[in-house]
Design a protein around this motif. Sequence first.
Motif, PDB file in Angstrom:
ATOM      1  N   SER A 179       0.850  -1.383  -0.114  1.00  0.00           N
ATOM      2  CA  SER A 179      -0.264  -0.193  -0.221  1.00  0.00           C
ATOM      3  C   SER A 179       0.816   1.347   0.086  1.00  0.00           C
ATOM      4  O   SER A 179       1.855   1.204   0.862  1.00  0.00           O
ATOM      5  N   ALA A 199      -1.650  -5.739   1.077  1.00  0.00           N
ATOM      6  CA  ALA A 199      -1.628  -3.992   0.936  1.00  0.00           C
ATOM      7  C   ALA A 199      -2.739  -4.038   1.832  1.00  0.00           C
ATOM      8  O   ALA A 199      -4.125  -4.811   2.027  1.00  0.00           O
ATOM      9  N   SER A 202      -5.975  -0.284   0.917  1.00  0.00           N
ATOM     10  CA  SER A 202      -6.022  -0.062  -0.705  1.00  0.00           C
ATOM     11  C   SER A 202      -7.031  -0.701  -1.725  1.00  0.00           C
ATOM     12  O   SER A 202      -7.533  -1.580  -1.313  1.00  0.00           O
ATOM     13  N   ASN A 232      -9.740  -0.526   1.349  1.00  0.00           N
ATOM     14  CA  ASN A 232      -9.543   0.737   1.922  1.00  0.00           C
ATOM     15  C   ASN A 232     -10.917   1.695   2.551  1.00  0.00           C
ATOM     16  O   ASN A 232     -11.498   1.639   1.248  1.00  0.00           O
TER      17      ASN A 232
END
Length: 346
Positions: A179, A199, A202, A232
């Motif tokens: 990320s 990640a 993200s 996210n």
Amino acid sequence: MSAELHRRAVVAETHNDLLMGVVARPPERWAGFFRERWLPQLRDGGVDLQVLPVFIDEQFRPEGSLRETLRMIEAAHVLAEGNADEVSLCRDGEEIDRALADGKIALVLALESAPGLDANVELFSTLHRLGVRVASIAHWGRTPLADGSGEDATGSRLTRAGVETLAEMERLGMLFDVSHLGASGVAHVLELATRPVMATHSSARALRDHHRNLTDDQLRGIAATGGVVCVNFLAGFLSADPAEWTIDRLVDHIEHVASVAGIDHVGLGPDFIRELNLELTPPCCEGMVTMAGFDVNAVVPGLDGPRGLPLVTEALLRRGHSEPDILKILGDNVHHLFQKQLGRPA
């Protein structure tokens, strides 16, 4: 039904910058502030596994970066020791499982962009000794290790020290977090990685064309390593249209990641920063608005903090997802990744 399912799930949340709020208090208040301000939110949200990133704000860079990194790591240890009846700072999968079995929240330390380390790769071993188990090597801009996604136009891959860092993290059993890493850097990592990468926060670029989001090729590449992409929640990463800043749009991103990477490779990385941005003086992360291109304090209604996480379970059920798949999304995928990889030397 959704409330019962959420209680039964292992809910893993892979990005909450709460340590910034803790360390802003005097050291004697660290444990108490966490207990008063954050523990109720985590419990109300059903969080069982919380990744705690160490992010160093601009006001400390570059001279104070390493000092502030160490202060934040110390704060994590202090708040864990001062709340040992409720949380446990975990270094490997066995410690996570023990914490969960005891009804405690498992905390995992992470570095976000590692600004205090410069190109001193040997310091990753030092921070590993202090309990850090996840790390990224860039934020918005350039570091001695790599370029962040805000510098995508450079086409830069990892530096020599960045390549050494990836190898060292794999040797130590630290999970590499892509990320914020620039596109060419992500490709470089996926070429070199011999262990799973993740990640931590993200979203999907196919649904929102923003340099911080991941392309379908990147999603497939992360899944191929055995890693997990944690979506996210920040509204501006979900859509450019404020009318689409909804839980359903968040679920669109979760579904897209699952469809491309596979249901075993998606999780939750909310990036709850609104409360921190509004309370810290001087204002936290002022440069982020310029780099992000949107108001980073804009949130999906109900998802401004951990208390809103049950709404995600409700939305997934409403969209017709099966209970086993929802359990994977909420935390089983991250939990299993940590069980297999965290703190296990190569």
